[in-house]
Design a protein around this motif. Structure first.
Motif, PDB file in Angstrom:
ATOM      1  N   PHE A   6       0.835  -1.216   0.000  1.00  0.00           N
ATOM      2  CA  PHE A   6       0.000   0.000   0.000  1.00  0.00           C
ATOM      3  C   PHE A   6       0.868   1.264   0.000  1.00  0.00           C
ATOM      4  CE2 PHE A   6      -2.897  -3.213   1.521  1.00  0.00           C
ATOM      5  CZ  PHE A   6      -4.062  -2.899   0.852  1.00  0.00           C
ATOM      6  N   ASP A   7       2.043   1.175   0.659  1.00  0.00           N
ATOM      7  CA  ASP A   7       2.927   2.346   0.686  1.00  0.00           C
ATOM      8  C   ASP A   7       3.488   2.644  -0.701  1.00  0.00           C
ATOM      9  OD1 ASP A   7       2.522   2.332   3.416  1.00  0.00           O
ATOM     10  OD2 ASP A   7       4.279   1.074   3.794  1.00  0.00           O
ATOM     11  N   LYS A   8       3.546   1.622  -1.531  1.00  0.00           N
ATOM     12  CA  LYS A   8       4.131   1.795  -2.872  1.00  0.00           C
ATOM     13  C   LYS A   8       3.094   2.250  -3.886  1.00  0.00           C
ATOM     14  CE  LYS A   8       7.785  -1.453  -2.025  1.00  0.00           C
ATOM     15  NZ  LYS A   8       8.075  -2.850  -1.807  1.00  0.00           N
ATOM     16  N   GLY A  12      -3.379   5.445 -10.319  1.00  0.00           N
ATOM     17  CA  GLY A  12      -3.331   5.311 -11.767  1.00  0.00           C
ATOM     18  C   GLY A  12      -2.351   4.267 -12.273  1.00  0.00           C
ATOM     19  N   ARG A  13      -1.432   3.817 -11.417  1.00  0.00           N
ATOM     20  CA  ARG A  13      -0.489   2.778 -11.896  1.00  0.00           C
ATOM     21  C   ARG A  13      -1.241   1.461 -12.031  1.00  0.00           C
ATOM     22  NH1 ARG A  13       4.975   4.408  -8.955  1.00  0.00           N
ATOM     23  NH2 ARG A  13       5.223   6.313 -10.159  1.00  0.00           N
ATOM     24  N   ARG A  14      -0.857   0.680 -13.023  1.00  0.00           N
ATOM     25  CA  ARG A  14      -1.582  -0.568 -13.286  1.00  0.00           C
ATOM     26  C   ARG A  14      -0.599  -1.665 -13.658  1.00  0.00           C
ATOM     27  NH1 ARG A  14      -4.979   1.575 -11.353  1.00  0.00           N
ATOM     28  NH2 ARG A  14      -7.082   2.180 -11.962  1.00  0.00           N
ATOM     29  N   CYS A  15      -0.980  -2.892 -13.371  1.00  0.00           N
ATOM     30  CA  CYS A  15      -0.187  -3.981 -13.929  1.00  0.00           C
ATOM     31  C   CYS A  15      -1.077  -5.066 -14.508  1.00  0.00           C
ATOM     32  CB  CYS A  15       0.781  -4.549 -12.905  1.00  0.00           C
ATOM     33  SG  CYS A  15      -0.017  -5.250 -11.486  1.00  0.00           S
ATOM     34  N   PRO A  41      -4.121  -1.317  -3.619  1.00  0.00           N
ATOM     35  CA  PRO A  41      -2.842  -0.738  -4.020  1.00  0.00           C
ATOM     36  C   PRO A  41      -2.755  -0.653  -5.542  1.00  0.00           C
ATOM     37  CG  PRO A  41      -2.565  -2.989  -3.226  1.00  0.00           C
ATOM     38  CD  PRO A  41      -3.989  -2.623  -2.995  1.00  0.00           C
ATOM     39  N   GLU A  42      -2.203   0.433  -6.024  1.00  0.00           N
ATOM     40  CA  GLU A  42      -2.051   0.589  -7.469  1.00  0.00           C
ATOM     41  C   GLU A  42      -0.558   0.654  -7.750  1.00  0.00           C
ATOM     42  OE1 GLU A  42      -5.098   3.372  -9.246  1.00  0.00           O
ATOM     43  OE2 GLU A  42      -5.476   3.799  -7.136  1.00  0.00           O
ATOM     44  N   VAL A  43      -0.058  -0.412  -8.367  1.00  0.00           N
ATOM     45  CA  VAL A  43       1.391  -0.496  -8.616  1.00  0.00           C
ATOM     46  C   VAL A  43       1.638  -1.035 -10.015  1.00  0.00           C
ATOM     47  CG1 VAL A  43       2.089  -0.827  -6.198  1.00  0.00           C
ATOM     48  CG2 VAL A  43       1.427  -2.795  -7.571  1.00  0.00           C
ATOM     49  N   SER A  44       2.855  -0.802 -10.506  1.00  0.00           N
ATOM     50  CA  SER A  44       3.226  -1.345 -11.803  1.00  0.00           C
ATOM     51  C   SER A  44       3.644  -2.799 -11.621  1.00  0.00           C
ATOM     52  CB  SER A  44       4.387  -0.551 -12.385  1.00  0.00           C
ATOM     53  OG  SER A  44       5.501  -0.705 -11.531  1.00  0.00           O
TER      54      SER A  44
END
Ligand code: PLP
Length: 475
Positions: A6-8, A12-15, A41-44
């Motif tokens: 969640f901190d990362k 808008g980031r998606r994987c 969480p939204e991460v690459s």
């Protein structure tokens, strides 16, 4: 402490790319819709991969290194068994499918039951229980049903040696029996006189592990068997660690009436962290009618489920942890009869090799050859240096190995219990012995380093009681 996923997160980031819908949209009724967006969480993709890969590197398992946790049989689990358990015919099924549609799965259960009967010397088997303790409870329930059936209501006592695994008295108690503890001799085996004094018209059964939890074979097993049976009691075999005797000796031939096995120790399912496990229960023919419902029978090449005549009912939903059974069957079929025996022989050889390597540095309370595991005592070290078995165990983490079992069995003070298993090479055993000796040397040269250990892990010494009762799993 590691950063949470969640901190990362960055909006808008998606994987993931969700495919276009190819069916008509269905609108969720208003009242079921959430009012605020789900906090996900939204991460690459690369951040996701790194996050979980790094987390996985912080945990330690058999695939990382040596893991001599006594009474646990942390042996290497061949990956081919996982391949078998991933076959679509085993995974893409439903427990309510008709028997005719899952004949292959029924055959797996039937064949595994037969092999386990052959290995244990039993005549019938259930694969339902999900763990060793669950198997104990299931088998004791069957024994209770058998005794009640015969009107033997005064048989309320279960005899358990003081070296027994803690689950034995717990299962007996849960099943409504009164536990009678009997002491061990100085050699770490059942005290026959104490057993003779304990048995009588109120004896339901004896629960025994053989080889027992200090790694000794109960050489008086024939006298034990006769003593209990002559008194009208039954013999229950705790076969959680069959590693020392499989393919060599059979509980059924020793006179035991019922047994449980831990597929997640002996038969190549990884364990720890809560499962899934499997604790099949085997029994002699006279107990078969009390087995959990259902069992698989085979007639003219057709497999079907059958309810044993006086079944105690179900001990787990449906058929137990079926995929663990697939792995066990793959393991047994890969090794074959000779391989099973060889695995046991090497388990015993490795334990004796390690025990002899440590002689002189570690005190061995029950001396002489061991079976698949052995116990050392650090009572003298504690007296001389103040360093405890727990300190040494923590120091071993910094020396690159998983600690042995600590403070068990209770009959040995400052105990460490080591079970190297058959899958370790001589080189691994040599480097483990070097680490174990190095930790003892540190107790004399630099005891503070052991009190501070481990320093190589993200967490050093948590308050163990608080960590169990009130775990903080997200910090
Ligand atoms: C591990 C073990 C058990 C209990 O098995 P679980 O699957 O953990 O419930 C019982 N007896 C012995 C001797 C064991 O080593």
């Amino acid at each position: 402490m590691s950063e949470l996923i969640f901190d990362k997160s960055k909006a808008g980031r998606r994987c993931a790319v969700i495919p276009c819908r190819d069916v008509a949209a269905v609108c969720v009724p208003e009242r079921y819709r959430r009012e605020v967006k789900a906090e996900l969480p939204e991460v690459s993709e690369i951040d996701l991969v790194r996050h979980y890969t790094n987390l996985s590197r912080k945990s330690y398992g058999v695939d990382n290194g040596f893991y001599p946790l006594g009474s646990c049989t942390m042996k290497y689990n061949p990956k081919i068994n996982e391949d078998a358990a991933e076959l679509k015919g085993f995974t893409d099924i439903h427990p309510l499918q008709p028997e005719s549609a899952v004949q292959g799965c029924l055959e797996v259960m039937h064949t595994l039951s037969e092999y386990l009967c052959e290995i244990t010397g039993m005549e019938a088997m259930t694969l339902q229980p999900a763990a060793g303790a669950h198997g104990e409870f299931t088998a004791l329930s069957m024994i209770k049903a058998y005794l009640l059936d015969r009107g033997e209501t005064s048989r309320t006592k279960l005899i358990v040696p003081d070296s027994a695994h803690g689950t034995n008295p717990a299962s007996a108690n849960m099943c409504g029996f009164t536990v009678v503890n009997i002491p061990s001799t100085a050699d770490g085996i059942v005290d026959i006189d104490a057993l003779k004094n304990a048995v009588g018209g109120d004896t339901a059964a004896l629960m025994l592990t053989n080889p027992n939890t200090v790694g000794k074979f109960e050489k008086n097993i024939e006298i034990i068997e006769k003593t209990v049976h002559d008194a009208g009691g039954l013999l229950y075999y705790d076969g959680a660690n069959l590693n020392a005797v499989m393919g060599v000796a059979r509980p059924g031939d020793m006179g035991f009436d019922a047994v449980h096995l831990n597929l997640h120790k002996t038969f190549a399912t990884p364990h720890g962290g809560g499962g899934p496990g499997s604790g099949p229960v085997g029994c002699k023919a006279f107990l078969a009618k009390y087995l959990p419902n259902p069992v698989v029978k085979s007639e003219n090449g057709i497999f079907s489920f059958e309810r044993p005549e006086k079944s105690i009912g179900m001990s787990k939903s449906f058929f137990g942890n079926f995929l663990v059974c697939v792995k066990a069957l793959a393991y047994i079929m890969t090794l074959g009869a000779e391989g099973i025996r060889e695995a046991a022989e090497n388990a015993v050889l490795n334990a004796n090799y390690l025990q002899e390597s440590l002689r002189g540095t570690y005190d061995i309370p029950f001396d002489g050859p061991c079976m698949h595991e052995f116990v050392v005592s650090l009572e003298r070290l504690k007296r001389d240096t103040g360093i405890t078995a727990s300190d040494i165990a923590k120091g071993l983490i910094d020396r690159g190995m998983h600690p042995p079992t600590m403070y068990f069995p209770l009959v040995v003070h400052e105990a460490l219990m080591l079970e190297p298993t058959e899958t370790e090479s001589r080189e691994t055993l040599d480097s483990a012995a070097a680490a174990l000796k190095d930790a003892i040397a540190a107790a004399y040269d630099n005891p503070q380093s052991l009190r501070d250990a481990p320093v190589s892990t993200p967490v050093g010494r948590p308050d163990e009681t608080a960590a169990v009762r009130n775990p903080v799993l997200k910090a």
